[in-house]
Design a protein around this motif. Structure first.
Motif, PDB file in Angstrom:
ATOM      1  N   UNK A 110     -48.329  -1.075  74.082  1.00 37.05           N
ATOM      2  CA  UNK A 110     -48.576  -2.231  73.226  1.00 37.05           C
ATOM      3  C   UNK A 110     -47.338  -3.109  73.145  1.00 37.05           C
ATOM      4  N   UNK A 111     -46.959  -3.485  71.889  1.00 30.68           N
ATOM      5  CA  UNK A 111     -45.816  -4.378  71.699  1.00 30.68           C
ATOM      6  C   UNK A 111     -44.491  -3.673  71.993  1.00 30.68           C
ATOM      7  N   UNK A 112     -44.519  -2.346  71.996  1.00 34.70           N
ATOM      8  CA  UNK A 112     -43.364  -1.597  72.481  1.00 34.70           C
ATOM      9  C   UNK A 112     -43.533  -1.530  73.989  1.00 34.70           C
ATOM     10  N   UNK A 113     -42.503  -1.853  74.714  1.00 30.21           N
ATOM     11  CA  UNK A 113     -42.704  -1.935  76.158  1.00 30.21           C
ATOM     12  C   UNK A 113     -41.790  -0.933  76.860  1.00 30.21           C
ATOM     13  N   UNK A 114     -42.387  -0.153  77.759  1.00 31.36           N
ATOM     14  CA  UNK A 114     -41.609   0.774  78.584  1.00 31.36           C
ATOM     15  C   UNK A 114     -42.031   0.563  80.033  1.00 31.36           C
ATOM     16  N   UNK A 115     -41.078   0.142  80.847  1.00 27.60           N
ATOM     17  CA  UNK A 115     -41.345  -0.055  82.273  1.00 27.60           C
ATOM     18  C   UNK A 115     -40.686   1.068  83.053  1.00 27.60           C
ATOM     19  N   UNK A 116     -41.218   1.369  84.216  1.00 28.71           N
ATOM     20  CA  UNK A 116     -40.668   2.481  84.983  1.00 28.71           C
ATOM     21  C   UNK A 116     -40.801   2.237  86.477  1.00 28.71           C
ATOM     22  N   UNK A 117     -39.695   2.412  87.175  1.00 28.28           N
ATOM     23  CA  UNK A 117     -39.707   2.534  88.629  1.00 28.28           C
ATOM     24  C   UNK A 117     -39.039   3.874  88.932  1.00 28.28           C
ATOM     25  N   UNK A 118     -39.812   4.829  89.484  1.00 27.19           N
ATOM     26  CA  UNK A 118     -39.259   6.178  89.709  1.00 27.19           C
ATOM     27  C   UNK A 118     -38.311   6.237  90.910  1.00 27.19           C
ATOM     28  N   UNK A 119     -38.269   5.170  91.727  1.00 26.52           N
ATOM     29  CA  UNK A 119     -37.486   5.232  92.976  1.00 26.52           C
ATOM     30  C   UNK A 119     -36.604   3.998  93.130  1.00 26.52           C
ATOM     31  N   UNK A 120     -35.870   3.660  92.114  1.00 27.41           N
ATOM     32  CA  UNK A 120     -35.085   2.423  92.159  1.00 27.41           C
ATOM     33  C   UNK A 120     -33.822   2.582  93.005  1.00 27.41           C
ATOM     34  N   UNK A 121     -33.147   3.702  92.839  1.00 21.01           N
ATOM     35  CA  UNK A 121     -31.915   3.957  93.602  1.00 21.01           C
ATOM     36  C   UNK A 121     -32.235   5.010  94.652  1.00 21.01           C
ATOM     37  N   UNK A 122     -32.147   4.654  95.915  1.00 20.55           N
ATOM     38  CA  UNK A 122     -32.559   5.612  96.940  1.00 20.55           C
ATOM     39  C   UNK A 122     -31.480   6.642  97.245  1.00 20.55           C
ATOM     40  N   UNK A 123     -30.244   6.190  97.429  1.00 24.62           N
ATOM     41  CA  UNK A 123     -29.189   7.150  97.761  1.00 24.62           C
ATOM     42  C   UNK A 123     -28.571   7.655  96.468  1.00 24.62           C
ATOM     43  N   UNK A 124     -29.445   8.247  95.638  1.00 25.40           N
ATOM     44  CA  UNK A 124     -29.021   8.508  94.267  1.00 25.40           C
ATOM     45  C   UNK A 124     -28.044   9.674  94.173  1.00 25.40           C
ATOM     46  N   UNK A 125     -28.121  10.640  95.124  1.00 24.21           N
ATOM     47  CA  UNK A 125     -27.173  11.758  95.047  1.00 24.21           C
ATOM     48  C   UNK A 125     -25.749  11.279  95.329  1.00 24.21           C
ATOM     49  N   UNK A 126     -25.613  10.311  96.262  1.00 26.58           N
ATOM     50  CA  UNK A 126     -24.279   9.781  96.572  1.00 26.58           C
ATOM     51  C   UNK A 126     -23.709   9.048  95.359  1.00 26.58           C
ATOM     52  N   UNK A 127     -24.550   8.271  94.679  1.00 25.28           N
ATOM     53  CA  UNK A 127     -24.073   7.552  93.494  1.00 25.28           C
ATOM     54  C   UNK A 127     -23.738   8.546  92.376  1.00 25.28           C
ATOM     55  N   UNK A 128     -24.571   9.585  92.236  1.00 25.57           N
ATOM     56  CA  UNK A 128     -24.292  10.632  91.238  1.00 25.57           C
ATOM     57  C   UNK A 128     -22.888  11.199  91.461  1.00 25.57           C
ATOM     58  N   UNK A 129     -22.604  11.585  92.703  1.00 27.35           N
ATOM     59  CA  UNK A 129     -21.313  12.203  93.010  1.00 27.35           C
ATOM     60  C   UNK A 129     -20.163  11.225  92.760  1.00 27.35           C
TER      61      UNK A 129
END
Ligand SMILES: O=C(O)CCC(=O)C(=O)O
Ligand SMILES: [Mn+2]
Length: 205
Positions: free
Chosen positions: A18-37
């Motif tokens: 409703x008026x509370x909005x939650x958007x989601x993209x589950x795959x926004x950062x692909x090389x996510x393990x490299x960024x994590x490290x």
């Protein structure tokens, strides 16, 4: 290194809130393990204490904070002061700002070292964030549950599993009407980093 999937990066699924909005993209950062490290190695992590109900508690996770120089963000008796942007976070911020039409000026990072590190139910509703703040969040590393409950009817609950690389966005009345948390996950041995981009308003900024 291209951290972004060229197909998915522009899309968000808006969940039914409703008026509370939650958007989601589950795959926004692909090389996510490299960024994590990279963020594990490069950020200045600490475990600050907050005051809850008059008692001092170390937060059950690690924190780091960056943003436009001089911007301060205060919550639960804790003050974070930004001293600029590392290159990797500046790049992420620019991408997200152009996706959402935002002008974020800070990012708060949480490092959940394993499933024992948590975040309790809360809302990001400090006055300096404005009446209906848009907060963009990036999750890296281990998937963790993101749970939500309605403030005025806590039996009403929702949850999503935030995958490594996901981008949830909280907007509209979400911080007024819902609380959110990242509960303990006993079997999770791997770490997770979450970044929340926020715009902190103050007379000077
Ligand atoms: O780790 C998460 O997904 C949530 C973080 C959060 O709610 C916050 O930093 O305020
Ligand atoms: Mn939050």
């Amino acid at each position: 290194m291209d951290l972004f999937d060229p197909i998915d990066r522009e899309t968000l699924d808006w969940l039914e809130f409703g008026a509370s909005r939650v958007g989601l993209n589950q795959h926004y950062v692909t090389d996510q393990q490299a960024l994590y490290q990279q963020l594990c190695d490069e950020c200045q992590w600490s475990q600050p204490a907050v005051f809850l109900f008059g008692k001092r508690h170390k937060v059950p996770r690690l924190n780091a904070f960056y943003g436009d120089s001089g911007v301060e963000y205060r919550y639960s008796g804790l003050t974070h002061r930004a001293e600029g942007w590392p290159a990797s976070l500046q790049m992420l911020k620019t991408r997200i700002d152009s996706l959402l039409g935002t002008r974020f000026n800070t990012v708060l990072l949480n490092w959940y070292r394993d499933g024992g590190d948590t975040m309790g139910y809360h809302a990001d509703d400090e006055a300096v964030l404005g009446p209906e703040p848009t907060i963009a969040s990036i999750s890296l590393g281990a998937p963790r549950r993101f749970v939500m409950k309605r403030r005025n009817d806590p039996k009403v609950k929702r949850e999503v599993m935030l995958e490594g690389g996901s981008l949830p966005v909280m907007a509209g009345r979400f911080q007024h009407d819902w609380l959110h948390a990242v509960p303990a996950a006993r079997r999770v041995r791997e770490g997770r980093i979450n970044l929340t981009f926020r715009r902190v308003n103050s007379p000077e900024h």
